[in-house]
Each structure stands twice: as C-alpha cells, then as structure tokens.
Design a protein around this motif. Structure first.
Motif, PDB file in Angstrom:
ATOM      1  N   GLY A 152      -9.259   5.740 -11.621  1.00 14.30           N
ATOM      2  CA  GLY A 152      -7.865   6.137 -11.625  1.00 14.30           C
ATOM      3  C   GLY A 152      -7.046   4.984 -10.855  1.00 14.30           C
ATOM      4  N   ARG A 153      -5.733   4.857 -10.887  1.00 17.97           N
ATOM      5  CA  ARG A 153      -4.821   3.851 -10.730  1.00 17.97           C
ATOM      6  C   ARG A 153      -3.874   4.709  -9.534  1.00 17.97           C
ATOM      7  N   PRO A 154      -3.605   3.918  -8.510  1.00 18.09           N
ATOM      8  CA  PRO A 154      -2.433   4.405  -7.632  1.00 18.09           C
ATOM      9  C   PRO A 154      -1.025   4.876  -8.238  1.00 18.09           C
ATOM     10  N   GLY A 155      -0.510   5.689  -7.761  1.00 22.62           N
ATOM     11  CA  GLY A 155       0.828   6.152  -8.234  1.00 22.62           C
ATOM     12  C   GLY A 155       1.892   5.100  -8.236  1.00 22.62           C
ATOM     13  N   ARG A 156       2.997   5.248  -8.998  1.00 21.00           N
ATOM     14  CA  ARG A 156       4.075   4.458  -8.851  1.00 21.00           C
ATOM     15  C   ARG A 156       4.577   4.172  -7.243  1.00 21.00           C
ATOM     16  N   PHE A 157       4.804   2.760  -7.253  1.00 18.83           N
ATOM     17  CA  PHE A 157       5.602   2.375  -5.966  1.00 18.83           C
ATOM     18  C   PHE A 157       6.936   2.926  -6.122  1.00 18.83           C
ATOM     19  N   HIS A 158       7.403   3.530  -4.757  1.00 15.31           N
ATOM     20  CA  HIS A 158       8.908   4.025  -4.701  1.00 15.31           C
ATOM     21  C   HIS A 158       9.552   2.985  -3.716  1.00 15.31           C
ATOM     22  N   LEU A 159      10.280   2.173  -4.454  1.00 18.15           N
ATOM     23  CA  LEU A 159      10.753   1.020  -3.625  1.00 18.15           C
ATOM     24  C   LEU A 159      11.703   1.685  -2.468  1.00 18.15           C
ATOM     25  N   GLU A 160      12.518   2.410  -2.732  1.00 16.23           N
ATOM     26  CA  GLU A 160      13.528   2.953  -2.023  1.00 16.23           C
ATOM     27  C   GLU A 160      12.918   3.646  -0.790  1.00 16.23           C
ATOM     28  N   LYS A 161      12.050   4.384  -0.916  1.00 14.61           N
ATOM     29  CA  LYS A 161      11.136   5.119   0.109  1.00 14.61           C
ATOM     30  C   LYS A 161      10.558   4.030   0.935  1.00 14.61           C
ATOM     31  N   ALA A 162       9.935   2.879   0.439  1.00 11.09           N
ATOM     32  CA  ALA A 162       9.456   1.995   1.371  1.00 11.09           C
ATOM     33  C   ALA A 162      10.706   1.240   2.276  1.00 11.09           C
ATOM     34  N   ARG A 163      11.517   1.048   1.705  1.00  8.32           N
ATOM     35  CA  ARG A 163      12.922   0.255   2.453  1.00  8.32           C
ATOM     36  C   ARG A 163      13.550   1.609   3.491  1.00  8.32           C
ATOM     37  N   THR A 188       5.143   1.809  13.815  1.00  9.30           N
ATOM     38  CA  THR A 188       4.961   2.924  13.047  1.00  9.30           C
ATOM     39  C   THR A 188       4.024   2.572  11.759  1.00  9.30           C
ATOM     40  N   THR A 189       3.262   3.636  11.524  1.00  9.63           N
ATOM     41  CA  THR A 189       2.238   3.361  10.726  1.00  9.63           C
ATOM     42  C   THR A 189       2.635   3.946   9.254  1.00  9.63           C
ATOM     43  N   VAL A 190       2.727   3.212   8.381  1.00  6.34           N
ATOM     44  CA  VAL A 190       3.189   4.027   6.929  1.00  6.34           C
ATOM     45  C   VAL A 190       1.918   3.922   6.124  1.00  6.34           C
ATOM     46  N   ARG A 191       1.672   5.191   5.519  1.00  8.71           N
ATOM     47  CA  ARG A 191       0.674   5.401   4.698  1.00  8.71           C
ATOM     48  C   ARG A 191       0.979   4.991   3.190  1.00  8.71           C
ATOM     49  N   PRO A 192      -0.046   4.964   2.204  1.00  8.76           N
ATOM     50  CA  PRO A 192       0.290   4.727   0.841  1.00  8.76           C
ATOM     51  C   PRO A 192       0.958   6.055   0.134  1.00  8.76           C
ATOM     52  N   GLU A 193       0.472   7.279   0.651  1.00  8.57           N
ATOM     53  CA  GLU A 193       0.995   8.419   0.164  1.00  8.57           C
ATOM     54  C   GLU A 193       2.553   8.600   0.522  1.00  8.57           C
ATOM     55  N   ASP A 194       3.063   7.721   1.400  1.00  8.07           N
ATOM     56  CA  ASP A 194       4.503   7.907   1.986  1.00  8.07           C
ATOM     57  C   ASP A 194       5.310   7.315   0.826  1.00  8.07           C
ATOM     58  N   VAL A 195       4.776   6.115   0.077  1.00  5.14           N
ATOM     59  CA  VAL A 195       5.658   5.413  -0.787  1.00  5.14           C
ATOM     60  C   VAL A 195       5.300   5.670  -2.179  1.00  5.14           C
ATOM     61  N   LEU A 196       3.935   6.213  -2.553  1.00  3.74           N
ATOM     62  CA  LEU A 196       3.508   6.252  -3.780  1.00  3.74           C
ATOM     63  C   LEU A 196       3.694   7.635  -4.319  1.00  3.74           C
ATOM     64  N   GLY A 197       3.866   7.522  -5.787  1.00  5.19           N
ATOM     65  CA  GLY A 197       3.701   8.977  -6.271  1.00  5.19           C
ATOM     66  C   GLY A 197       2.418   9.250  -6.795  1.00  5.19           C
ATOM     67  N   ALA A 198       2.200  10.453  -7.610  1.00  4.24           N
ATOM     68  CA  ALA A 198       1.022  10.992  -7.896  1.00  4.24           C
ATOM     69  C   ALA A 198      -0.291  10.004  -8.463  1.00  4.24           C
ATOM     70  N   SER A 199      -1.460   9.790  -8.058  1.00  2.00           N
ATOM     71  CA  SER A 199      -2.173   8.963  -8.758  1.00  2.00           C
ATOM     72  C   SER A 199      -2.260   9.099 -10.198  1.00  2.00           C
ATOM     73  N   ARG A 200      -2.543   8.224 -10.932  1.00  2.00           N
ATOM     74  CA  ARG A 200      -2.684   8.158 -12.344  1.00  2.00           C
ATOM     75  C   ARG A 200      -3.997   7.744 -12.899  1.00  2.00           C
ATOM     76  N   PRO A 201      -4.439   8.781 -13.958  1.00  2.00           N
ATOM     77  CA  PRO A 201      -5.793   8.464 -14.337  1.00  2.00           C
ATOM     78  C   PRO A 201      -5.785   7.263 -15.122  1.00  2.00           C
ATOM     79  N   GLY A 202      -7.288   6.732 -15.093  1.00  2.74           N
ATOM     80  CA  GLY A 202      -7.333   5.639 -15.970  1.00  2.74           C
ATOM     81  C   GLY A 202      -7.522   6.024 -17.329  1.00  2.74           C
ATOM     82  N   ARG A 203      -7.940   4.912 -18.226  1.00  4.54           N
ATOM     83  CA  ARG A 203      -8.125   5.041 -19.562  1.00  4.54           C
ATOM     84  C   ARG A 203      -9.581   5.524 -20.023  1.00  4.54           C
ATOM     85  N   LYS A 204      -9.850   6.065 -21.014  1.00  2.92           N
ATOM     86  CA  LYS A 204     -11.087   6.655 -21.365  1.00  2.92           C
ATOM     87  C   LYS A 204     -11.385   6.344 -22.671  1.00  2.92           C
ATOM     88  N   LEU A 205     -12.543   5.690 -22.940  1.00  9.22           N
ATOM     89  CA  LEU A 205     -13.011   5.153 -24.232  1.00  9.22           C
ATOM     90  C   LEU A 205     -14.274   5.725 -24.519  1.00  9.22           C
TER      91      LEU A 205
END
Length: 307
Positions: A152-163, A188-205
């Motif tokens: 699985g891949r991390p969710g999309r990075f939200h630039l605005e939230k990080a800023r 201040t500690t910033v966690r990945p879930e603070d700035v990333l969307g929902a995780s994305r599934p990987g590809r399946k062959l």
C-alpha cells in the motif's frame, strides 16, 4: 514502486509456432526483473523484445516441459555474461529435484549461485515494495498461480495542511510523505496522518499458469488490476479442456468476472488459434464486460498506479 510492466515472451500452449513462443512472461517491477515460466527459447525472446537479462528471480507455475526447459540455456547465457550474484528459482514440488537437474546439466559449472525454493499454496515471497504469493490451481500435475501485490502507498500529501502546521518545505516534506513523523524547531511534532490523505492500495497482478477455472484463483484475483489467465481452448473444445485440465476463453472470462478483476489478458493459446484468436476473444467478451485482449508475443503492458 513506480514501474510495473509486463512483456509477454511466449503465448503458445504445448508447442511453439511460427508466431508464438512457449510460455514466458517478464515483469519489470522498478529495478527488479522477474520471469514467470521460462519456456524453450525465452532468452531469445528477451533479446528480441528488449527486456534485458538482469533477472533476479524466476517463478515457475509447474514443470511440464514447455514451461521450464528454457531455464537451462538461460542460466548458461548468464554465466557467459559474467554474472556473479545469485538468482532465485521458485516453483511447486518437485522444483528442487528438477531444477537441480537443469542447473547441473552438462559439464560446465555456473559462475554464480542458483538458489532453489519450493513453494506451496499460500506461501509468500517478500521483495522490496511488493510480494509474490503462490496459489494452488487445478492442473494435471502440481501447479501454482501467482499473485504479485504491491505494498500500500501513503495517501496524498496535502501541502496546505503542512504549511498551516508550520512545516517548512524541504526534507520534512519528504519524511512526512514516507510516513515519518517530524519535530519542528518549536518542539511541535507533526505526524504523517496530520498531512496525508487515506492510504492508497497497491497494484495487484494475478497470473494463472495452466489450470482449469478454480475458486482458489478467483478468490486470489479479487479486485486485481490485471488477471493473466490461460485460455487454451474455445467452446467447441470443452471436452479437450476437461481432459487436459486447461481452460477455455469463456471460462477464463468467468473467473475474471467473478473476481471483479479490472482487466483480463488471455494467453497460452492452442496452435489452432495461433493467427486468429478472434473466436476466443468473442467468447470471452460474452462473459466479461471489462477490458479484455488476447496476448501476442512481444505485447507490453504497463499497469498505472491506482488513484
């Protein structure tokens, strides 16, 4: 893993034809190059279609001759090219016995280690960023299909939230995108879930190998991005399919339909469908409404990342 590309080296069943070689499929997964089966003449097809020879592992579906005899010459070629690092060979029993014989055929010794592993239904091989799982299928001898599944891949990075949280652009952005927490200069500690969307599934062959349509493969292929399924015969050869434990194109399409696979490619064709597989394609399309095509030698397919 950014790149996932398939190159069909051989798409004929049992015997080569003028247009189709024996079974072989090269899969490029970023830096890794894998082979699934290695029929006679596979190494020439690799030259012809430009896959390169930097193979890390070969996964055999079973040990009928048309699926593995090409490994003998391929290993010798790697030796002549000066290979030194090991190659991994996987397959169902009796992989150790048969592949040991293949490796040691003749008087020449190889310049690199060959590591042989036997797999059974459910066994999983972990590689960097993905895994390959063995699935028991229904053929005349002990046989496996394979599920290649990207992590699985991390969710999309939200630039605005990080800023908004005060994260400075640069290395901290990269750490958060890789799933690492960061501590800012103000403590201040910033966690990945603070700035990333929902995780994305990987590809399946999913690769069927030689098989009758079976529940185990349909279950393994649930929501697959691509199912590569053998379709040796057409409807009017159903009796022959049952006798030899192969599938018709219609049956392969039903597996794809029942699994909810997003795409289907038919391969391993009887020589009577060598130059005109339209009957197979038509019968498959009566059962499966997703994208479906019949593979030909040299067909190259890239699976895009999921949204």
């Amino acid at each position: 893993m950014s790149l996932l590309r398939l190159t069909f080296l051989g798409t004929s069943a049992a015997q080569p034809t003028l247009h189709r070689n024996l079974s072989g499929l090269a899969v490029k997964a970023d830096a890794d190059l894998l082979l699934f089966d290695c029929g006679e003449g596979s190494q020439r097809q690799m030259v012809r279609f430009g896959t390169g020879f930097t193979v890390e592992a070969v996964f055999f579906t079973h040990f009928h001759a048309d699926h593995y005899l090409g490994i003998i010459g391929f290993l010798r070629t790697l030796g002549m090219m000066g290979r030194e690092h090991p190659i991994q060979l996987y397959g169902p029993p009796p992989a150790r016995r048969l592949l040991h014989q293949a490796v040691h055929l003749g008087v020449d010794t190889l310049s690199f280690p060959v590591e042989i592993h036997e797999l059974k239904d459910g066994d999983r091989v972990r590689r960097s960023g993905y895994s390959v799982q063995a699935v028991g299928v229904d053929h005349r001898i002990n046989a496996l299909g394979y599920v290649m599944e990207e992590d699985g891949r991390p969710g999309r990075f939200h630039l605005e939230k990080a800023r908004a949280l005060g994260v400075p652009e640069g290395p901290y952005f990269g750490k958060l995108q890789r799933g690492e927490a960061v501590t800012l200069e103000n403590g201040t500690t910033v966690r990945p879930e603070d700035v990333l969307g929902a995780s994305r599934p990987g590809r399946k062959l999913v690769i069927s190998g030689d098989t009758r349509p079976c529940t185990s493969l349909a279950q393994a292929a649930k929501d697959a991005d691509l199912l590569v399924h053998e379709s040796t015969f057409s409807d009017d050869e159903q009796e022959r399919a049952l006798e030899t434990r192969h599938s018709t194109a219609r049956e392969a399409a039903r597996v794809a339909r029942d699994a909810g696979a997003r795409r289907l490619i038919l391969t391993h064709l009887s020589s009577r469908h060598d130059t005109d597989p339209s009957k197979l394609l038509g019968q498959a399309r009566e059962e499966y409404t997703g994208p479906v095509e019949v593979a030909h030698d040299g067909l190259t397919v890239e699976l895009p990342l999921r949204d």
